[in-house]
Design an enzyme around this catalytic site. Structure first.
Site, PDB file in Angstrom:
ATOM      1  N   GLU A 186      -1.105  -5.434   8.114  1.00 49.02           N
ATOM      2  CA  GLU A 186      -0.563  -6.805   8.072  1.00 49.02           C
ATOM      3  C   GLU A 186       0.900  -6.868   8.541  1.00 49.02           C
ATOM      4  O   GLU A 186       1.466  -7.964   8.662  1.00 49.02           O
ATOM      5  CB  GLU A 186      -0.649  -7.366   6.641  1.00 49.02           C
ATOM      6  CG  GLU A 186      -2.042  -7.794   6.217  1.00 49.02           C
ATOM      7  CD  GLU A 186      -2.990  -6.651   5.966  1.00 49.02           C
ATOM      8  OE1 GLU A 186      -2.544  -5.609   5.443  1.00 49.02           O
ATOM      9  OE2 GLU A 186      -4.177  -6.774   6.332  1.00 49.02           O
ATOM     10  N   HIS A 236      -9.854   5.584   7.991  1.00 51.19           N
ATOM     11  CA  HIS A 236      -9.600   4.815   9.212  1.00 51.19           C
ATOM     12  C   HIS A 236      -8.120   4.871   9.602  1.00 51.19           C
ATOM     13  O   HIS A 236      -7.573   3.944  10.194  1.00 51.19           O
ATOM     14  CB  HIS A 236     -10.082   3.371   9.060  1.00 51.19           C
ATOM     15  CG  HIS A 236      -9.629   2.678   7.808  1.00 51.19           C
ATOM     16  ND1 HIS A 236      -9.700   3.242   6.560  1.00 51.19           N
ATOM     17  CD2 HIS A 236      -9.091   1.455   7.608  1.00 51.19           C
ATOM     18  CE1 HIS A 236      -9.241   2.409   5.653  1.00 51.19           C
ATOM     19  NE2 HIS A 236      -8.844   1.316   6.266  1.00 51.19           N
ATOM     20  N   ARG A 259       9.602  12.529   3.832  1.00 48.83           N
ATOM     21  CA  ARG A 259      10.280  11.613   4.757  1.00 48.83           C
ATOM     22  C   ARG A 259      10.779  10.340   4.075  1.00 48.83           C
ATOM     23  O   ARG A 259      11.265   9.430   4.723  1.00 48.83           O
ATOM     24  CB  ARG A 259       9.327  11.240   5.904  1.00 48.83           C
ATOM     25  CG  ARG A 259       9.023  12.402   6.843  1.00 48.83           C
ATOM     26  CD  ARG A 259       7.751  12.170   7.634  1.00 48.83           C
ATOM     27  NE  ARG A 259       7.457  13.213   8.599  1.00 48.83           N
ATOM     28  CZ  ARG A 259       7.021  14.428   8.300  1.00 48.83           C
ATOM     29  NH1 ARG A 259       6.837  14.781   7.044  1.00 48.83           N
ATOM     30  NH2 ARG A 259       6.775  15.312   9.261  1.00 48.83           N
ATOM     31  N   PHE A 313       0.861  -1.186   0.000  1.00 49.69           N
ATOM     32  CA  PHE A 313       0.000   0.000   0.000  1.00 49.69           C
ATOM     33  C   PHE A 313       0.899   1.239   0.000  1.00 49.69           C
ATOM     34  O   PHE A 313       1.860   1.324   0.766  1.00 49.69           O
ATOM     35  CB  PHE A 313      -0.882   0.004   1.259  1.00 49.69           C
ATOM     36  CG  PHE A 313      -2.168   0.750   1.094  1.00 49.69           C
ATOM     37  CD1 PHE A 313      -3.358   0.053   0.923  1.00 49.69           C
ATOM     38  CD2 PHE A 313      -2.193   2.128   1.119  1.00 49.69           C
ATOM     39  CE1 PHE A 313      -4.558   0.736   0.784  1.00 49.69           C
ATOM     40  CE2 PHE A 313      -3.391   2.814   0.975  1.00 49.69           C
ATOM     41  CZ  PHE A 313      -4.573   2.117   0.807  1.00 49.69           C
TER      42      PHE A 313
END
Ligand code: INI
Length: 155
Positions: A59, A89, A128, A23
């Site tokens: 995960e 979320h 970053r 992701f």
């Protein structure tokens, strides 16, 4: 006179597993590059790195825990990117990731390093991940090497 114990920063002879989320891959791939670069520049051999890909930051802890408990590695480095702007979320995933990574280290007694970005925007994540605020992947590898040497000394 007290005794002071510090971990040194050396990659030579070290074995690390890196858990990397897919992701936000455009960020996590840069974190991985930073970590590998840091390892090589400190004398590490890429043959001693194992990269494990997971779907998302949620995960990461379970996978890190399994790798740490295998006792095959001097440390496990967790790399991910959770970006608030596009994540309703965000708070749940960020909290579970942080708690889970800590728990993976505490239950295995193997250093498990938190290299997961939690930012408000994509711009902050880019900063970053190799732009103007350094690379958190590099920083995570530095922490892993330091903790690995520290734990050798404490053994
Ligand atoms: N995973 C991330 O690593 N970063 C995110 O920003 C993110 N967002 O935006 O939701 C994200 N979600 C996926 C999550 O980590 C799990 O992979 C998914 O819920 C399946 O368990």
């Amino acid at each position: 006179m007290y005794t002071e114990i510090n971990g040194s920063l050396q990659g030579a002879g070290r074995r690390f597993a890196l858990v990397v989320s897919r992701f936000n891959d455009f960020i996590t791939s840069r974190l991985l590059s930073g970590a590998v670069d840091c390892f090589v520049r400190h004398g590490g051999d890429t043959d001693n790195l194992t990269v494990v890909r997971v779907p998302g930051a949620f995960e990461i802890p379970l996978t890190a825990s399994k790798l740490a408990k295998s006792l095959k590695y001097d440390g496990v480095i967790c790399l991910g990117a959770i970006i608030r702007g596009s994540t309703p979320h965000f708070d749940y995933i960020a909290a579970e990731a942080a708690k889970g990574v800590a728990q993976a280290g505490l239950t295995s007694l193997v250093p498990v390093i938190f290299g997961i970005l939690t930012t408000d925007s994509i711009e902050q994540a880019v900063e970053r991940a190799g732009a103007k605020s350094g690379n958190k992947g590099w920083d995570a590898m530095m922490s892993a090497m330091e903790m690995a040497d520290l734990f050798d000394q404490l053994a």
